[in-house]
Scaffold this active site. Structure first.
Site: not given
Ligand SMILES: NC(=O)c1ccc[n+]([C@@H]2O[C@H](COP(=O)([O-])OP(=O)(O)OC[C@H]3O[C@@H](n4cnc5c(N)ncnc54)[C@H](O)[C@@H]3O)[C@@H](O)[C@H]2O)c1
Length: 445
Positions: A121, A154, A158, A256, A259, A266, A334
Site C-alpha cells: 500500500t 491488495e 488477515e 458498523i 467497539g 492497515c 500491530r
Molecule cells: N497485512 C494486511 O492485511 C495487508 C492487507 C493489504 C495490504 N497490505 C499492505 O501490504 C504491504 C505488506 O504488508 P504485510 O502486512 O505483508 O507486511 P509484513 O511486515 O508482514 O511483511 C513485509 C515483509 O517484507 C520483508 N522485506 C522488507 N524489505 C525487504 C526487501 N528489500 N526485500 C525482500 N523482503 C523485504 C520483511 O522482512 C517482511 O517479511 C504493506 O504495504 C501493507 O500496507 C497489508
C-alpha cells in the site's frame, strides 16, 4: 507463469502461495534469513487459516520457492511483485524505504524486460518514484532494459486472506501499458473465471483506490464509535441503533460494530498516510483527521471504564484480558487495542493476565518477560485471582462463556466487554455487571 514476490509477510506469502496454488512457479524473496529458513524447512512464520497447508503443498510440489538472494529472485520471474512493508514514518507518512530498496535490487540485477508490480500500500505517486529509482539504477549500470511499473493494491483481510485472494471481489490493476495489461490478465485469469473482476485503471487511481477503501471502512467504524459515545451519554442503546440503521440497505450491517477502536497494520497507518498525502499537496483533510482522532480516543475507553470502576486506583489490581490480536483469526498485534489497554494499565500500576488463542507468542515477542504481564494457555486461567475481566478481541471461543464460572473466579463481579459480544441479560443473570460500548452499564437485578 514465473513470478517473484519480494516480501514474505502477511501479503507477500499469501500472494506467493495462492499464485503457486493455481500452477504458477513462484519465488519468494525476503531479507529476513530466519523467515526464509523456516519457510524452507516447511514452517510458516505467521498465523493465517489455511496458509500452512497451502505453503507446504506447493513447496513440496516444487512450485513455491524461497530465497534471501535478490539476484535469484530477479532472474526468476517475468513478473516481480513488491509486497514489503510500508510502515508509518515518524510523521505518519508512509515510509517507502523498503519499496524503493526492492526497486533498486530489481534494477541492479535485471537482464530483460520486467513487469514490476507494486502490491504494497503506497501513496499516490509512488509508481513514478519506483520507475525513477529503476531508471537511475539502470543508468548507473549503463543498461538499457525495458520495464513497466504496475500498481496492484491488495484488499485481502488477515484471518480470511486465502479466501479473499482466491475469490476476490475485485482485482485493481493500475497500468496503461498493453504488455503489462496482457501479463496481468494472464496471471489473474484463474481468479477471474466466474465473472470479470479485473478493473484496469491508471497507476495513480489504483494507488488511491486502496487508501480510499481503507479510509472508508475506518470512517464507518469511527462514525459508529462516535455515535456510541453519544448514545451512552443520552441513555440510548447503540446496539439497537446499529440494527436500526444497518437494516437500511444504503447503510448495511458491515463495519458498523461499535467497539474499543480499530487496530491492525492497515487502517491506522493508511488513514494517517492519506492525511499526510493530502496535507502534502495543500489540502486539509478534515474528515480523515477526525476518523483517526476518534479512534485514538476509542482505544482509551476500556481503560477509562476500568479505572473509573476502581475509582482511579488501579495499583496492585490484576485485570484478566481476553484477546491480544487486533482482530480474531490472526496473530497480528500491530496497533492492537489490547496494547493501548495493557500499556495504560501498567502505567497505572495494574497487572495483566492475558489469554489469546494464537497471539501469545507475538505478545511475548513484543513485550518480553515483565512482572506485570502473565500470558496463560487457557481463557479460564486468566480469570483465577483476577479482579475483573476485559474482552478486547471478539474471538469466536469467547462468545458464549460460562458466566457463572466467571463470577466465581473473579474478585469483583464485572466484565468490560470491548466488542459488545455479550447479551447484558446473560451477564447480569450470573450476578455480573456488564460494561460495554455505547450503552450504560447493565447491573444484575
Ligand atoms: N497485512 C494486511 O492485511 C495487508 C492487507 C493489504 C495490504 N497490505 C499492505 O501490504 C504491504 C505488506 O504488508 P504485510 O502486512 O505483508 O507486511 P509484513 O511486515 O508482514 O511483511 C513485509 C515483509 O517484507 C520483508 N522485506 C522488507 N524489505 C525487504 C526487501 N528489500 N526485500 C525482500 N523482503 C523485504 C520483511 O522482512 C517482511 O517479511 C504493506 O504495504 C501493507 O500496507 C497489508
Amino acid at each position: 507463469m514465473k513470478v517473484t514476490v519480494f516480501g514474505s509477510g502477511y501479503v507477500g506469502l499469501v500472494t506467493g502461495a495462492c499464485l503457486s496454488e493455481v500452477g504458477n512457479k513462484v519465488m519468494c524473496v525476503d531479507v529476513d534469513p530466519a523467515k526464509i529458513d523456516l519457510l524452507n524447512s516447511g514452517g510458516v512464520p505467521i498465523y493465517e487459516p489455511g496458509l500452512t497447508e497451502m505453503v507446504q503443498r506447493n513447496r513440496e510440489a516444487g512450485r513455491l520457492l524461497f530465497t534471501t538472494d535478490p539476484k535469484t529472485g530477479v532472474d526468476f520471474g517475468e513478473i516481480q511483485f513488491i509486497a514489503v512493508g510500508t510502515p508509518p514514518d515518524e510523521d505518519g507518512s508512509a515510509d517507502l524505504q523498503y519499496v524503493l530498496a526492492v526497486a533498486e535490487s530489481i534494477a541492479e540485477h535485471m537482464t530483460g524486460f520486467k513487469v514490476v508490480v507494486d502490491k504494497s500500500t503506497v501513496p499516490v505517486g509512488t509508481g513514478d518514484k519506483v520507475a525513477e529509482r529503476i531508471r537511475q539504477t539502470l543508468a548507473k549500470r549503463g543498461a538499457d532494459i525495458g520495464f513497466d511499473v504496475v500498481s496492484n493494491p491488495e484488499f485481502l483481510k488477515e484471518g480470511a486472506a486465502i479466501g479473499d485472494f482466491m475469490k476476490p471481489d475485485r482485482i485493481v490493476v493500475g497500468t496503461e501499458n498493453p504488455r503489462s495489461i496482457d501479463a496481468m490478465r494472464q496471471l489473474y485469469a484463474p481468479f477471474n473465471r466466474n465473472h470479470e473482476r479485473l478493473l484496469f485503471m491508471d497507476v495513480r487511481s489504483a494507488e488511491l483506490t486502496k487508501y480510499a477503501a481503507n479510509a472508508m471502512l475506518a470512517t464507518k467504524i469511527s462514525f459508529m464509535n462516535e455515535l456510541s459515545n453519544l448514545a451512552e451519554i443520552l441513555g440510548a442503546d447503540i446496539e439497537q441503533v446499529r440494527i436500526g440503521i444497518g437494516s437500511d440497505p444504503r447503510i448495511g450491517f458491515q463495519f458498523i460494530y461499535p467497539g474499543c477502536g480499530y487496530g491492525g497494520s492497515c487502517f491506522p497507518k493508511d488513514v494517517q498516510a492519506l492525511e499526510k498525502t493530502a496535507l502534502g499537496v495543500g489540502y486539509q483533510p478534515e474528515l480523515l483527521h477526525a476518523v483517526e482522532s476518534v479512534n485514538h480516543r476509542q482505544k482509551e475507553l476500556l481503560f477509562q471504564k476500568i479505572s473509573a470502576f476502581f475509582d482511579g486506583d488501579l495499583a496492585g489490581k490484576t485485570i484478566a484480558l481476553w484477546g491480544l490480536a487486533f482482530k480474531p483469526n490472526t496473530d497480528d498485534m500491530r496497533a492492537a487495542s489490547s496494547r493501548t489497554l495493557m500499556e495504560a494499565l501498567w502505567e497505572a500500576g495494574a497487572r495483566v493476565r492475558a489469554f489469546d488463542p494464537v497471539a501469545h507468542e507475538e505478545a511475548r515477542r513484543i513485550y518480553g518477560d515483565r512482572p506485570d504481564l502473565e500470558i496463560v494457555g487457557h481463557a479460564d486461567d486468566a480469570l483465577d485471582g483476577a479482579d475483573v475481566l476485559a474482552v478486547v478481541t471478539e474471538w469466536i471461543e469467547f462468545r458464549s462463556p460460562d458466566f457463572a464460572d466467571i463470577r466465581e473466579r473473579l474478585n469483583y463481579p464485572a466484565i468490560f466487554d470491548g466488542r459488545n459480544i455479550y447479551d447484558p441479560r446473560a451477564v447480569n443473570n450470573a450476578g455480573l455487571v456488564h460494561y460495554s460500548i455505547g450503552r450504560k452499564p447493565s447491573h444484575p437485578t
